[in-house]
Scaffold this motif. Structure first.
Motif, PDB file in Angstrom:
ATOM      1  N   ALA A 255       0.855  -1.061  -0.104  1.00 24.07           N
ATOM      2  CA  ALA A 255       0.031   0.208   0.039  1.00 24.07           C
ATOM      3  C   ALA A 255       0.906   1.248  -0.007  1.00 24.07           C
ATOM      4  O   ALA A 255       1.395   1.773   1.087  1.00 24.07           O
ATOM      5  CB  ALA A 255      -1.016   0.031   1.183  1.00 24.07           C
ATOM      6  N   LEU A 256       1.352   1.777  -1.256  1.00 26.32           N
ATOM      7  CA  LEU A 256       2.238   2.669  -1.440  1.00 26.32           C
ATOM      8  C   LEU A 256       2.071   3.887  -0.558  1.00 26.32           C
ATOM      9  O   LEU A 256       3.130   4.451   0.036  1.00 26.32           O
ATOM     10  CB  LEU A 256       2.428   3.041  -2.873  1.00 26.32           C
ATOM     11  N   ASP A 257       1.016   4.441  -0.303  1.00 24.26           N
ATOM     12  CA  ASP A 257       0.560   5.592   0.513  1.00 24.26           C
ATOM     13  C   ASP A 257       1.339   5.346   2.093  1.00 24.26           C
ATOM     14  O   ASP A 257       1.733   6.492   2.655  1.00 24.26           O
ATOM     15  CB  ASP A 257      -0.595   6.029   0.736  1.00 24.26           C
TER      16      ASP A 257
ATOM     17  N   ALA B 204       8.613  -0.792  -4.704  1.00 29.14           N
ATOM     18  CA  ALA B 204       7.216  -1.035  -4.751  1.00 29.14           C
ATOM     19  C   ALA B 204       6.553  -0.283  -5.859  1.00 29.14           C
ATOM     20  O   ALA B 204       7.046   0.729  -6.226  1.00 29.14           O
ATOM     21  CB  ALA B 204       6.539  -0.860  -3.336  1.00 29.14           C
ATOM     22  N   TYR B 205       5.649  -1.044  -6.214  1.00 28.82           N
ATOM     23  CA  TYR B 205       5.092  -0.507  -7.677  1.00 28.82           C
ATOM     24  C   TYR B 205       3.625  -0.962  -7.796  1.00 28.82           C
ATOM     25  O   TYR B 205       3.340  -1.956  -7.199  1.00 28.82           O
ATOM     26  CB  TYR B 205       5.809  -0.630  -8.903  1.00 28.82           C
ATOM     27  N   VAL B 206       2.703  -0.306  -8.582  1.00 30.83           N
ATOM     28  CA  VAL B 206       1.442  -0.580  -9.100  1.00 30.83           C
ATOM     29  C   VAL B 206       1.476  -0.966 -10.515  1.00 30.83           C
ATOM     30  O   VAL B 206       1.813   0.012 -11.103  1.00 30.83           O
ATOM     31  CB  VAL B 206       0.408   0.745  -8.532  1.00 30.83           C
ATOM     32  N   GLN B 207       1.245  -1.961 -11.043  1.00 30.43           N
ATOM     33  CA  GLN B 207       0.983  -2.260 -12.241  1.00 30.43           C
ATOM     34  C   GLN B 207      -0.166  -2.957 -12.401  1.00 30.43           C
ATOM     35  O   GLN B 207      -0.638  -4.101 -11.912  1.00 30.43           O
ATOM     36  CB  GLN B 207       2.326  -3.429 -12.368  1.00 30.43           C
ATOM     37  N   GLY B 208      -1.029  -2.377 -13.423  1.00 27.84           N
ATOM     38  CA  GLY B 208      -2.237  -2.729 -13.854  1.00 27.84           C
ATOM     39  C   GLY B 208      -3.164  -2.849 -12.719  1.00 27.84           C
ATOM     40  O   GLY B 208      -4.169  -3.733 -12.682  1.00 27.84           O
TER      41      GLY B 208
END
Length: 231
Positions: free
Chosen positions: A101-103, A177-181
């Protein structure tokens, strides 16, 4: 009276002379072990990317003026045709410990550092540099450094070879860390990063040369005054 005025002037100038600015330097975080296309050269949808850097890798407080990434793939590879908004901040997360959860990784907010847009065209640069709109003040005592990149745009058709930039896969000084799709993930890989820095002065103690000059000036003024009184 003239002697007293000269002494007072030197006393005012002393702090100014003592606070000489430190020179610029470059610090590289990470050791080249491989190459990775995330987030600058992949043909799949990465909307947000984070990378943590161990605070101890910087050697002390500094103003970050630029950050650069080194091309690790063939020179005829290409960047994703999107807009990147690069933000910097602090994180309490350890290297290898970024939250999916990047935030949750952000401690105290993020500062927009630079924005760059790319289209399908010239090959990826050997060194991809983001120069700060304003320097980012970083103090390792306040936490690890967090890089946060927003990716605005959708990658289109394959252009014949996506760029990959040099990466460190050890998980010792950086990780990501990242968000992909729409799905969050992460691992111990991190892009090797060159930081342009200006060290933050930690003391206003005069440099040896400055101290000698000030001392000589004071002695000279005192000597002139003594000779005048002796006449």
């Amino acid at each position: 009276m003239r002697t007293l005025r000269l002494l007072a002037t030197l006393a005012v100038l002393a702090p100014v002379l003592a606070a000489a600015p430190a020179g610029a330097q470059q610090v590289t975080v990470g050791t080249v072990q491989n190459a990775n296309c995330i987030p600058f050269g992949c043909d799949f949808d990465v909307s947000r990317y984070q990378q943590v850097y161990a605070g101890g890798a910087f050697g002390g407080a500094a103003q970050i003026t630029s950050l650069s990434f080194l091309l690790g793939s063939a020179p005829n590879s290409f960047l994703s045709p999107v807009t990147y908004t690069v933000r910097l901040g602090y994180t309490n997360a350890a290297v290898g410990g970024l939250n999916a959860a990047l935030d949750a990784n952000v401690a105290g907010g993020l500062t927009t550092f630079a924005t760059r847009s790319f289209g399908i065209g010239p090959a990826a640069p050997p060194v991809l540099t983001f120069t700060g709109l304003t320097p980012f003040a970083f103090d390792p005592a306040a936490g690890n450094l967090l890089l946060d990149i927003l990716v605005d745009g959708q990658v289109g058709a394959d252009v014949g070879g996506w760029a990959s930039y040099a990466s460190d896969n050890s998980g010792t000084v950086t990780s990501r860390a990242y968000v992909q799709g729409g799905t969050a993930g992460g691992d111990e890989t991190g892009l090797v990063t060159q930081f342009g820095l200006v060290a933050t002065p930690t003391s206003t103690v005069p440099e040896p040369t400055t101290a000698v000059l000030l001392g000589a000036g004071l002695l000279g003024v005192a000597g002139v005054g003594a000779r005048r009184r002796a006449r």
